[in-house]
Design an enzyme around this catalytic site. Structure first.
Site, mmCIF file in Angstrom:
data_model
loop_
_atom_site.group_PDB
_atom_site.id
_atom_site.type_symbol
_atom_site.label_atom_id
_atom_site.label_comp_id
_atom_site.label_asym_id
_atom_site.label_seq_id
_atom_site.Cartn_x
_atom_site.Cartn_y
_atom_site.Cartn_z
ATOM 1 N N ILE A 57 -19.729 -24.167 -2.079
ATOM 2 C CA ILE A 57 -18.315 -23.813 -2.072
ATOM 3 C C ILE A 57 -18.455 -22.357 -1.816
ATOM 4 O O ILE A 57 -18.364 -21.746 -3.249
ATOM 5 C CB ILE A 57 -17.626 -24.095 -4.217
ATOM 6 C CG1 ILE A 57 -18.080 -25.645 -4.844
ATOM 7 C CG2 ILE A 57 -16.195 -23.504 -4.083
ATOM 8 C CD1 ILE A 57 -18.241 -26.097 -5.788
ATOM 9 N N SER A 58 -17.286 -22.755 -1.022
ATOM 10 C CA SER A 58 -16.753 -20.903 -0.266
ATOM 11 C C SER A 58 -15.268 -20.881 -0.726
ATOM 12 O O SER A 58 -14.336 -21.401 -0.352
ATOM 13 C CB SER A 58 -17.103 -20.816 0.494
ATOM 14 O OG SER A 58 -16.568 -19.908 1.628
#
Length: 159
Positions: A57-58
């Site tokens: 998750i960025s």
């Protein structure tokens, strides 16, 4: 991808947090550091003609931009897995969203911390209405179009 003769290194966010970025929390600074470290490892793999898939998750556009620049735009493909918050919560096998809703976890992406949807994704996968197989075919098609994959080995053998 194995059918195309490609060996892929996968950098899974949960696994990376256990080994490479152990001790980092979930503040914006720690999340950015986590993604930068994943990006650095990916850039080293790509530099030596390896293929790497980062599954993390960025949440912040600026950090994704840094990693794209670090790896090189010609070697970087940003896949945006677009899933509604409701579906993420339904699929949450670890119960993290429920904990975040009960304020047991602070700074949780999508609950009390923002997620900046990519404005520059190379491909957007809709998981609410498409099967994993359909999404995989979309990725394969893009990789073929960009020259990352040639015909599958099985297809070449039949010709």
């Amino acid at each position: 991808l194995a059918e195309y003769g490609r060996q892929i290194t996968t950098l899974d966010g949960d696994v990376v947090r256990t080994h490479l970025t152990k001790g980092l929390g979930f503040s914006k600074e720690d999340r950015d550091t986590n993604i930068r470290r994943i990006g650095f490892v990916a850039s080293e793999i790509a530099k030596h003609n390896g293929a790497v898939m980062c599954a993390a998750i960025s949440p912040y556009q600026s950090t994704r931009d840094e990693v794209r620049s670090m790896i090189g735009g010609d070697k970087f493909i940003l896949v945006y897995v677009n899933t509604s918050l409701e579906v993420c919560e339904e699929r949450d096998t670890k119960g993290l969203y429920a904990k975040a809703r009960r304020n047991e976890i602070k700074g949780f992406t999508g609950i009390d911390d923002p997620y900046e949807a990519p404005a520059d994704a190379d491909i957007i996968l809709e998981t609410d209405g498409c099967s994993p197989e359909e999404n995989a075919r979309q990725i394969i098609k893009l990789l073929e179009e960009r020259g990352f994959l040639a015909k599958p080995l099985a297809a070449e053998a039949t010709q």
